[in-house]
Design a protein around this motif. Structure first.
Motif, PDB file in Angstrom:
ATOM      1  N   THR A 182      39.196  28.900  12.943  1.00  0.00           N
ATOM      2  CA  THR A 182      40.464  28.266  12.589  1.00  0.00           C
ATOM      3  C   THR A 182      41.323  29.150  11.689  1.00  0.00           C
ATOM      4  O   THR A 182      42.405  28.726  11.273  1.00  0.00           O
ATOM      5  N   SER A 197      41.030  28.856  17.524  1.00  0.00           N
ATOM      6  CA  SER A 197      40.631  27.482  17.809  1.00  0.00           C
ATOM      7  C   SER A 197      41.714  26.731  18.575  1.00  0.00           C
ATOM      8  O   SER A 197      41.410  25.880  19.426  1.00  0.00           O
ATOM      9  N   ASP A 198      42.991  27.030  18.303  1.00  0.00           N
ATOM     10  CA  ASP A 198      44.095  26.391  19.027  1.00  0.00           C
ATOM     11  C   ASP A 198      44.066  26.771  20.501  1.00  0.00           C
ATOM     12  O   ASP A 198      44.245  25.929  21.383  1.00  0.00           O
TER      13      ASP A 198
END
Length: 288
Positions: A182, A197-198
């Motif tokens: 993240t 993470s996105d």
């Protein structure tokens, strides 16, 4: 270097999310995609911990390349790449078919995930990584946040192509892995930029469908499922070897040096997030 610092509220939130994971996921391959089945059983710690007894000491120094890492990004893949390169092996990391095994800034090559996919789809003869260029080690097969994970989707094909292969799984504390995912890539404070993470949440990865990855528990379940599947698959073939590496173990350098018969000094943590580890990067050592 000091262990990664996570503030107490965030640490408590991460810990609670892991404690709230009350189901384990088993995966099955159907038409190269996974269907997931949830069982009413709690996670055990086994899938989060590297086993140091998978290679008998009598086999130390005898494992033959190619060495193929089946693990996930941000789990020491760059350190693994640097380790093999230091030992004189031609290693590919994330980008394949490059001219040199070192960090080649003049030739970006092709994403390893793409060339593996092409090799499988075209039904090319062994070795499976024909389009990826010759290498002694493949330290990261996936393309990270872009969402292609051949070590998941084509695991069966990879294992069939290397019936006497040497495979690697890297481990780190799941909370720290999630924190790293993240916060990568590092960006200037206040700069809007998607983290790894996105990208994974927006991808459609086998066993990790679009929209998954909202918390550490979902990432942990995905990781555990993959580790379990790899262990079970390789465990069926006594000619294959699986080296499990805990990158946070203070004796990891000694262990991998013994297993691969390489100088212990070749192991070091690199590719750290400069925002998380400013003092680490100054000394050219990191944790990712």
């Amino acid at each position: 270097p000091e262990p990664e610092q996570i503030n107490k509220p965030q640490q408590q939130s991460v810990s609670n999310e892991l404690k709230n994971v009350t189901s384990s996921t088993t995966t099955s391959l159907t038409s190269n995609r996974f269907s997931t089945t949830t069982h009413a059983s709690q996670f055990t710690s086994e899938c989060f911990k590297a086993r140091n007894n998978t290679i008998h000491p009598s086999n130390y120094g005898t494992l033959k390349p190619p060495y193929i890492n089946l693990g996930f990004p941000k789990m020491g893949t760059t350190s693994l790449h640097s380790f093999f390169a230091c030992a004189g092996y031609r290693s590919m990391h994330y980008r394949c078919n490059k001219r040199t095994y070192a960090f080649d800034t003049n030739n970006n090559g092709i994403a390893c995930a793409d060339c593996i996919q092409k090799s499988v789809e075209e039904g090319l003869p062994q070795p499976l990584f024909t389009k990826c260029g010759r290498a002694d080690a493949y330290s990261q097969l996936d393309n990270g946040g872009w969402g292609k994970f051949p070590q998941i989707e084509y695991l069966d094909e990879i294992l069939r192509a290397y019936p006497e292969g040497t495979f690697v799984l890297t481990f780190r504390t799941i909370e720290k892995w999630y924190h790293s995912m993240t916060h990568w890539p590092p960006t200037a404070i206040g700069t809007p930029k998607a983290q790894m993470s996105d990208g994974l949440r927006n991808a459609d990865i086998p066993g990790f469908p679009r929209g998954t990855g909202r918390n550490v528990g979902e990432f942990g379940r995905w990781f555990c499922s993959h580790v379990t599947r790899v262990r079970e698959a390789i465990g069926k073939n006594p000619m294959q070897h699986l080296v499990e590496i805990d990158i946070e173990d203070p004796r990891v350098g000694e262990y991998v040096a013994d297993v691969f018969d390489v100088e212990e000094g070749c192991w070091g943590h690199v590719n750290a997030n400069a925002r998380l580890y400013p003092e680490v990067n100054q000394s050219k050592k990191g944790r990712d």
